[in-house]
Write an enzyme that holds these catalytic residues in place. Structure first.
Site, PDB file in Angstrom:
ATOM      1  N   ARG A 123       0.387  -1.175  -0.184  1.00 57.14           N
ATOM      2  CA  ARG A 123      -0.046  -0.534  -0.021  1.00 57.14           C
ATOM      3  C   ARG A 123       0.708   1.246   0.071  1.00 57.14           C
ATOM      4  O   ARG A 123       0.098   2.173   0.150  1.00 57.14           O
ATOM      5  CB  ARG A 123      -1.023   0.146   1.134  1.00 57.14           C
ATOM      6  CG  ARG A 123      -2.289  -0.937   0.993  1.00 57.14           C
ATOM      7  CD  ARG A 123      -3.237  -1.085   1.697  1.00 57.14           C
ATOM      8  NE  ARG A 123      -4.079  -1.984   1.730  1.00 57.14           N
ATOM      9  CZ  ARG A 123      -3.425  -3.214   2.884  1.00 57.14           C
ATOM     10  NH1 ARG A 123      -2.734  -3.356   3.678  1.00 57.14           N
ATOM     11  NH2 ARG A 123      -4.324  -4.716   2.969  1.00 57.14           N
ATOM     12  N   LYS A 145       2.542  11.793 -11.682  1.00 56.76           N
ATOM     13  CA  LYS A 145       1.618  11.098 -12.224  1.00 56.76           C
ATOM     14  C   LYS A 145       2.493   9.277 -12.788  1.00 56.76           C
ATOM     15  O   LYS A 145       3.128   9.489 -12.959  1.00 56.76           O
ATOM     16  CB  LYS A 145       1.636  11.551 -13.431  1.00 56.76           C
ATOM     17  CG  LYS A 145       0.391  12.406 -13.675  1.00 56.76           C
ATOM     18  CD  LYS A 145      -0.286  12.993 -15.247  1.00 56.76           C
ATOM     19  CE  LYS A 145      -1.735  14.633 -14.635  1.00 56.76           C
ATOM     20  NZ  LYS A 145      -1.921  14.530 -16.383  1.00 56.76           N
ATOM     21  N   GLU A 187       8.058  19.110 -25.728  1.00 55.76           N
ATOM     22  CA  GLU A 187       7.798  19.655 -24.277  1.00 55.76           C
ATOM     23  C   GLU A 187       8.198  20.739 -23.597  1.00 55.76           C
ATOM     24  O   GLU A 187       7.881  21.188 -22.918  1.00 55.76           O
ATOM     25  CB  GLU A 187       8.045  18.040 -23.738  1.00 55.76           C
ATOM     26  CG  GLU A 187       6.845  16.827 -23.686  1.00 55.76           C
ATOM     27  CD  GLU A 187       5.273  17.198 -23.145  1.00 55.76           C
ATOM     28  OE1 GLU A 187       5.154  18.406 -22.732  1.00 55.76           O
ATOM     29  OE2 GLU A 187       4.962  15.628 -23.571  1.00 55.76           O
ATOM     30  N   LYS A 229       7.363  23.121 -13.661  1.00 56.52           N
ATOM     31  CA  LYS A 229       6.287  21.940 -13.899  1.00 56.52           C
ATOM     32  C   LYS A 229       6.455  21.831 -12.580  1.00 56.52           C
ATOM     33  O   LYS A 229       5.194  21.788 -11.922  1.00 56.52           O
ATOM     34  CB  LYS A 229       6.875  20.506 -14.314  1.00 56.52           C
ATOM     35  CG  LYS A 229       5.973  19.841 -14.333  1.00 56.52           C
ATOM     36  CD  LYS A 229       6.098  18.313 -15.349  1.00 56.52           C
ATOM     37  CE  LYS A 229       4.397  17.481 -14.279  1.00 56.52           C
ATOM     38  NZ  LYS A 229       5.285  16.070 -15.247  1.00 56.52           N
ATOM     39  N   GLU A 239      -4.644  17.737 -10.414  1.00 51.22           N
ATOM     40  CA  GLU A 239      -4.896  18.752 -12.012  1.00 51.22           C
ATOM     41  C   GLU A 239      -7.136  18.534 -12.224  1.00 51.22           C
ATOM     42  O   GLU A 239      -7.134  18.203 -13.024  1.00 51.22           O
ATOM     43  CB  GLU A 239      -5.087  17.290 -13.497  1.00 51.22           C
ATOM     44  CG  GLU A 239      -4.731  17.882 -14.446  1.00 51.22           C
ATOM     45  CD  GLU A 239      -4.689  16.242 -15.285  1.00 51.22           C
ATOM     46  OE1 GLU A 239      -3.340  16.108 -15.580  1.00 51.22           O
ATOM     47  OE2 GLU A 239      -4.856  16.416 -16.442  1.00 51.22           O
ATOM     48  N   ARG A 243      -3.053  22.285 -13.174  1.00 53.47           N
ATOM     49  CA  ARG A 243      -2.055  21.401 -14.522  1.00 53.47           C
ATOM     50  C   ARG A 243      -2.688  21.121 -15.063  1.00 53.47           C
ATOM     51  O   ARG A 243      -1.818  20.172 -15.981  1.00 53.47           O
ATOM     52  CB  ARG A 243      -2.131  20.127 -13.284  1.00 53.47           C
ATOM     53  CG  ARG A 243      -1.300  19.075 -13.765  1.00 53.47           C
ATOM     54  CD  ARG A 243      -0.590  17.873 -13.236  1.00 53.47           C
ATOM     55  NE  ARG A 243       0.313  17.072 -12.592  1.00 53.47           N
ATOM     56  CZ  ARG A 243       0.549  16.226 -12.160  1.00 53.47           C
ATOM     57  NH1 ARG A 243       0.511  16.387 -11.042  1.00 53.47           N
ATOM     58  NH2 ARG A 243       1.430  15.003 -12.696  1.00 53.47           N
ATOM     59  N   ASN A 247      -1.557  20.310 -20.693  1.00 54.30           N
ATOM     60  CA  ASN A 247      -1.867  19.118 -21.471  1.00 54.30           C
ATOM     61  C   ASN A 247      -1.611  20.538 -22.720  1.00 54.30           C
ATOM     62  O   ASN A 247      -2.477  20.105 -23.926  1.00 54.30           O
ATOM     63  CB  ASN A 247      -3.202  19.237 -20.616  1.00 54.30           C
ATOM     64  CG  ASN A 247      -3.218  18.191 -20.126  1.00 54.30           C
ATOM     65  OD1 ASN A 247      -2.272  17.058 -19.694  1.00 54.30           O
ATOM     66  ND2 ASN A 247      -4.024  18.091 -19.732  1.00 54.30           N
ATOM     67  N   HIS A 250      -1.535  18.929 -26.541  1.00 53.33           N
ATOM     68  CA  HIS A 250      -2.032  17.393 -26.346  1.00 53.33           C
ATOM     69  C   HIS A 250      -3.524  16.862 -26.415  1.00 53.33           C
ATOM     70  O   HIS A 250      -3.748  15.867 -27.579  1.00 53.33           O
ATOM     71  CB  HIS A 250      -1.954  16.626 -24.290  1.00 53.33           C
ATOM     72  CG  HIS A 250      -0.758  16.850 -24.415  1.00 53.33           C
ATOM     73  ND1 HIS A 250       0.642  17.653 -23.991  1.00 53.33           N
ATOM     74  CD2 HIS A 250      -0.110  15.544 -23.381  1.00 53.33           C
ATOM     75  CE1 HIS A 250       1.314  17.309 -23.582  1.00 53.33           C
ATOM     76  NE2 HIS A 250       1.702  16.110 -22.830  1.00 53.33           N
ATOM     77  N   HIS A 254      -2.077  14.124 -29.412  1.00 48.83           N
ATOM     78  CA  HIS A 254      -2.441  13.180 -28.958  1.00 48.83           C
ATOM     79  C   HIS A 254      -3.042  11.813 -29.283  1.00 48.83           C
ATOM     80  O   HIS A 254      -2.788  10.844 -29.833  1.00 48.83           O
ATOM     81  CB  HIS A 254      -3.561  12.773 -26.871  1.00 48.83           C
ATOM     82  CG  HIS A 254      -3.281  11.710 -26.132  1.00 48.83           C
ATOM     83  ND1 HIS A 254      -4.273  10.503 -26.355  1.00 48.83           N
ATOM     84  CD2 HIS A 254      -2.193  10.158 -25.818  1.00 48.83           C
ATOM     85  CE1 HIS A 254      -4.073   9.517 -25.793  1.00 48.83           C
ATOM     86  NE2 HIS A 254      -2.454   9.184 -25.819  1.00 48.83           N
ATOM     87  N   HIS A 266       5.662  10.306 -28.576  1.00 45.59           N
ATOM     88  CA  HIS A 266       4.855  11.636 -27.459  1.00 45.59           C
ATOM     89  C   HIS A 266       5.335  13.550 -27.719  1.00 45.59           C
ATOM     90  O   HIS A 266       4.300  13.914 -28.876  1.00 45.59           O
ATOM     91  CB  HIS A 266       4.948  11.108 -26.639  1.00 45.59           C
ATOM     92  CG  HIS A 266       4.306  11.671 -25.684  1.00 45.59           C
ATOM     93  ND1 HIS A 266       2.670  11.977 -25.660  1.00 45.59           N
ATOM     94  CD2 HIS A 266       4.287  13.506 -24.369  1.00 45.59           C
ATOM     95  CE1 HIS A 266       2.218  12.826 -24.874  1.00 45.59           C
ATOM     96  NE2 HIS A 266       3.370  13.631 -24.112  1.00 45.59           N
TER      97      HIS A 266
END
Ligand code: GLY
Length: 362
Positions: A123, A145, A187, A229, A239, A243, A247, A250, A254, A266
């Site tokens: 956990r 993430k 990026e 960041k 997010e 945040r 994107n 993206h 994406h 990417h």
């Protein structure tokens, strides 16, 4: 050896990101100071482990850890639940306790998967991120993430789980191919557009994928990306608002990446997505033509594509089958000027208009 330390302070955890040239052999000490514990399990892939695992294991050993090395076959196709299960079994066999630490040594796939394994094992034990790719250094190793891919899409099963420390040695980038390095530059440009005109100007005028950049200069640029960041994830770890600005590029990027069956990189697709949304934004009056052409020129200077010839229906299909869709609306990030973006909630009809205005129109 030179180093810059950026302190991240999210609600769930505070930690340092060390960016420098020649700091890999100090990983053990940095992990010891940040994490404590007695066992360090290094997770790496079949490309990166032969290059750097021995040095990292030696450094962890010298800092007093009992070590284990868990490797998996390189490639996004292995960022799956099956590999995650094997890693979790490996952590159990290495007899890690909750006080011990998983050391993610590699690019984004390794960091995402090792981070998720650390979040689940008992956990939650600790994870130290040791990124070796530009994408991982400027983006995925910071902010917590973690994920694996599902049949239905990329990064669909994961957790927010912050690392305890990040060690980014820019000299590891020397072993990265020019193509992979360039891909991640999408990026870097994105960070400039969303938050820092000076950074944007600097890396647009002198692309970091061109010869002549020293390791120190590269470390400076990477450290600035990490600060950007950091500022975002400190303010919005989960997010819910700010945040989402990460994107930028993206939504369409994406879609282009998914339509290529992930053959296109990417960062490359993010760069194209930034140009497409910038053209659409200029045509809808959300930004000036000048802002748009500065973004296009910068992307071009890196040798990255500024447009796509994909059919608009295909882009629409993938853009609306993304996890970031909210029912009948999609949040798109649009440039206001260089250094400033805005999140706009658009209907699916408006998204079609954006695609028509921005894609295949360069
Ligand atoms: N890569 C975007 C984020 O970390 O939110």
């Amino acid at each position: 050896m030179s180093e810059k330390t950026i302190h991240v302070n999210t609600p769930s955890r505070a930690y340092d990101v060390h960016v420098g040239h020649g700091i890999l052999d100090g990983t053990g000490q940095l992990v010891r100071e940040a994490c404590g514990g007695g066992v360090a399990a290094v997770v790496s892939d079949s490309n990166v482990a032969p290059l750097y695992a021995d040095r990292v294991l030696a450094s962890l050993g010298a800092a007093g850890y009992r070590t284990a090395l868990l490797t998996f076959p390189a490639g996004e196709q292995n960022k799956r639940l099956g590999t995650l299960g094997t890693l979790l079994e490996g952590l159990a066999q290495a007899e890690l306790s909750r006080e011990d630490v998983v050391v993610a040594l590699g690019g984004g796939v390794t960091g995402d998967m090792a981070g998720l394994a650390a979040s689940m094992y008992l956990r939650g034990c600790q994870v130290a991120q040791v990124p070796t790719s530009l994408l991982a250094m400027v983006d995925s190793s910071v902010g917590g993430k973690t994920a694996v891919d599902l049949e239905a899409g990329k990064n669909l099963a994961g957790a927010f789980f912050q690392p305890s420390v990040v060690v980014a040695d820019v000299s590891c980038l020397r072993t990265l191919s020019h193509e992979l390095f360039t891909d991640s530059c999408g990026e870097v440009l994105k960070h400039g557009v969303i938050a820092d005109e000076d950074l944007f100007e600097r890396v647009a005028a002198r692309p970091i994928n061109a010869p002549g950049y020293s390791q120190e200069e590269l470390a400076e640029v990477i450290a600035r990306n990490v600060q950007i960041k950091r500022d975002v994830v400190d303010a919005d770890e989960r997010e819910r608002g700010l945040r989402q600005t990460l994107n930028f590029g993206h939504t369409l990027g994406h879609a282009i990446e998914a339509a290529s069956d992930f053959r296109l990189g990417h960062g490359t697709c993010v760069a194209t997505g930034m140009c497409c949304i910038a053209r659409a934004s200029a045509s809808l009056g959300w930004c000036t033509e000048e802002t748009c052409s500065r973004i296009e020129s910068a992307v071009r200077a890196y040798g990255l594509p500024t447009d796509t010839q994909l059919a608009h229906d295909v882009i629409f299909h993938y853009a609306t089958h993304d996890k970031k869709r909210h029912g009948s609306t999609v949040n798109v990030v649009v440039p206001c000027s260089i250094g400033s973006v805005q999140v706009r909630k658009v209907t699916l009809d408006q998204l079609r208009t954006i695609i028509d205005a921005g894609c295949g129109t360069a």
